[in-house]
Design an enzyme around this catalytic site. Structure first.
Site, PDB file in Angstrom:
ATOM      1  N   GLU A  23       0.843  -1.208   0.000  1.00 19.24           N
ATOM      2  CA  GLU A  23       0.000   0.000   0.000  1.00 19.24           C
ATOM      3  C   GLU A  23       0.874   1.253   0.000  1.00 19.24           C
ATOM      4  OE1 GLU A  23      -1.550   1.675   3.523  1.00 19.24           O
ATOM      5  OE2 GLU A  23      -1.000  -0.031   4.776  1.00 19.24           O
ATOM      6  N   LYS A 161      -2.733  -1.336  15.590  1.00 13.94           N
ATOM      7  CA  LYS A 161      -2.100  -0.504  16.621  1.00 13.94           C
ATOM      8  C   LYS A 161      -2.923  -0.526  17.894  1.00 13.94           C
ATOM      9  CE  LYS A 161       0.923   2.655  14.348  1.00 13.94           C
ATOM     10  NZ  LYS A 161       0.589   2.884  12.954  1.00 13.94           N
TER      11      LYS A 161
HETATM   12  N1  PSU Z   1      -1.968   1.544  10.543  1.00 15.91           N
HETATM   13  C1  PSU Z   1      -0.678   1.911  10.615  1.00 15.91           C
HETATM   14  N2  PSU Z   1      -0.162   2.774   9.686  1.00 15.91           N
HETATM   15  C2  PSU Z   1      -0.930   3.233   8.662  1.00 15.91           C
HETATM   16  C3  PSU Z   1      -2.297   2.810   8.583  1.00 15.91           C
HETATM   17  C4  PSU Z   1      -2.762   1.973   9.544  1.00 15.91           C
HETATM   18  O1  PSU Z   1       0.014   1.486  11.509  1.00 15.91           O
HETATM   19  O2  PSU Z   1      -0.430   4.007   7.835  1.00 15.91           O
HETATM   20  C5  PSU Z   1      -3.136   3.263   7.431  1.00 15.91           C
HETATM   21  C6  PSU Z   1      -3.365   2.081   6.481  1.00 15.91           C
HETATM   22  O3  PSU Z   1      -3.312   2.548   5.162  1.00 15.91           O
HETATM   23  C7  PSU Z   1      -4.778   1.646   6.829  1.00 15.91           C
HETATM   24  C8  PSU Z   1      -5.417   2.978   7.120  1.00 15.91           C
HETATM   25  O4  PSU Z   1      -5.422   0.982   5.765  1.00 15.91           O
HETATM   26  O5  PSU Z   1      -4.414   3.666   7.879  1.00 15.91           O
HETATM   27  C9  PSU Z   1      -6.724   2.876   7.885  1.00 15.91           C
HETATM   28  O6  PSU Z   1      -7.296   4.138   7.923  1.00 15.91           O
HETATM   29  P1  PSU Z   1      -8.829   4.338   8.404  1.00 15.91           P
HETATM   30  O7  PSU Z   1      -8.824   3.981   9.866  1.00 15.91           O
HETATM   31  O8  PSU Z   1      -9.108   5.783   8.162  1.00 15.91           O
HETATM   32  O9  PSU Z   1      -9.652   3.383   7.601  1.00 15.91           O
END
Ligand code: PSU
Ligand code: MN
Length: 303
Positions: A23, A161
């Protein structure tokens, strides 16, 4: 709109050779700029070292792009502030309007599956957020979970996380019929930490068993699967430091009143600055390990 492929990725897919999707949000929005390009190159090298081809995914000037050239990778890593964060629902608008953006796990999964890729490496999955102080529940559930439930891809990650509600995230994965495999562990990892304290339902100990599990799952389900790979022990964050940073970060969140999509950046910024860079080093090490493992599984699946 047709997908745009890097020549190396198109050739590998045509020939049935192993490809691993990556990604771009973790590069553009998940890490401080300056270190992201080094990591991006390192991820490609780690995947190639196992005999697979890396395919970093992003939307560039309206083109959904599978595999980035060195210039395009540089763009994703240096123009990060100008790049939108694209989840799955944003793909249509970004493509139609000719915009550029980094793709989350959700959006990357949609494009990788369309491209015919079966394995995807990342750092942490999005999940269910903790409710804001005073609230009993939250509507902030990452689209990553819904897409995983409907997209037959193996996502290799280090769990989610600890700023998220890990128990609730695991419940949603269960409810949406997404198998969760622990790689050489019985515990679901918590990104910076090797264990969240929550057990994984299934443990697998080698890439061949992972590949066999993926194939067996596909026989009767269209959902994806999670392979949870804990951060290498030598890069795990010290638990007392981790717990202190998390408590301070949650306090800061309350003080600043940050909400919605600002929550994670506020918390991560606190981790990065207050740990003096330790959290960034942990983040980089776990993504590299996941890229290596994903490539090993992809090689086994293609054999
Ligand atoms: N967790 C991490 N680093 C990140 C992300 C998640 O430790 O950069 C990013 C990933 O791209 C994940 C996104 O798909 O955050 C999820 O965002 P949201 O909660 O807005 O769906
Ligand atoms: Mn969210």
């Amino acid at each position: 709109m047709a997908l745009t492929f890097a020549p190396e990725v198109a050739e590998a897919l045509d020939a049935g050779r192993p490809v691993v999707a990556l990604e771009s949000t973790l590069l553009a929005h998940g890490l401080p700029s300056g270190r992201n390009l080094t990591l991006a190159r390192g991820l490609g090298d780690a995947i190639r070292a196992q005999g697979a081809v890396p395919a970093t995914i992003a939307v560039l000037d309206g083109a959904p792009t599978i595999g980035l050239s060195p210039d395009q990778l540089g763009r994703v890593c240096t123009e990060s502030t100008a790049l939108a964060k694209l989840s799955a629902r944003d793909l249509g608008p970004a493509i139609a309007l000719g915009r550029s953006g980094a793709t989350t796990v959700a959006a990357t999964s949609v494009l990788a599956h369309r491209a015919g890729i079966r394995v995807f490496a990342t750092g942490g999955l999005g999940g269910v957020h903790l409710p804001a102080p005073g609230d009993a529940t939250t509507w902030d559930v990452s689209a990553d979970l819904g897409v995983l439930a409907t997209t037959p891809l193996l996502v290799v990650c280090s769990g989610v996380k600890s700023v998220l509600d890990i128990a609730a995230t695991l419940e949603v994965l269960e409810a949406r019929s997404v198998p969760v495999l622990g790689y050489r562990t019985d515990d679901f990892p918590a990104f910076y930490l090797r264990s969240s304290g929550h057990p994984v339902p299934w443990r697998v100990d080698d890439p061949g068993t992972v590949a066999a599990t993926v194939l067996a799952h596909r026989e009767h389900a269209t959902s994806g699967a999670v392979l949870a790979n804990p951060v290498p022990p030598e890069h795990e964050m010290e638990r007392t430091l981790h717990d202190r940073l998390l408590a301070e970060g949650l306090d800061r969140l309350r003080d600043t009143g940050a909400s919605g999509s600002d929550v994670t950046p506020v918390l991560l910024e606190h981790f990065h600055t207050a740990s003096g860079g330790i959290s960034v080093a942990t983040n980089e090490a776990l993504v590299l390990a996941n890229a290596t493992l994903a490539a090993q599984v992809a090689v086994t699946l293609s054999a």
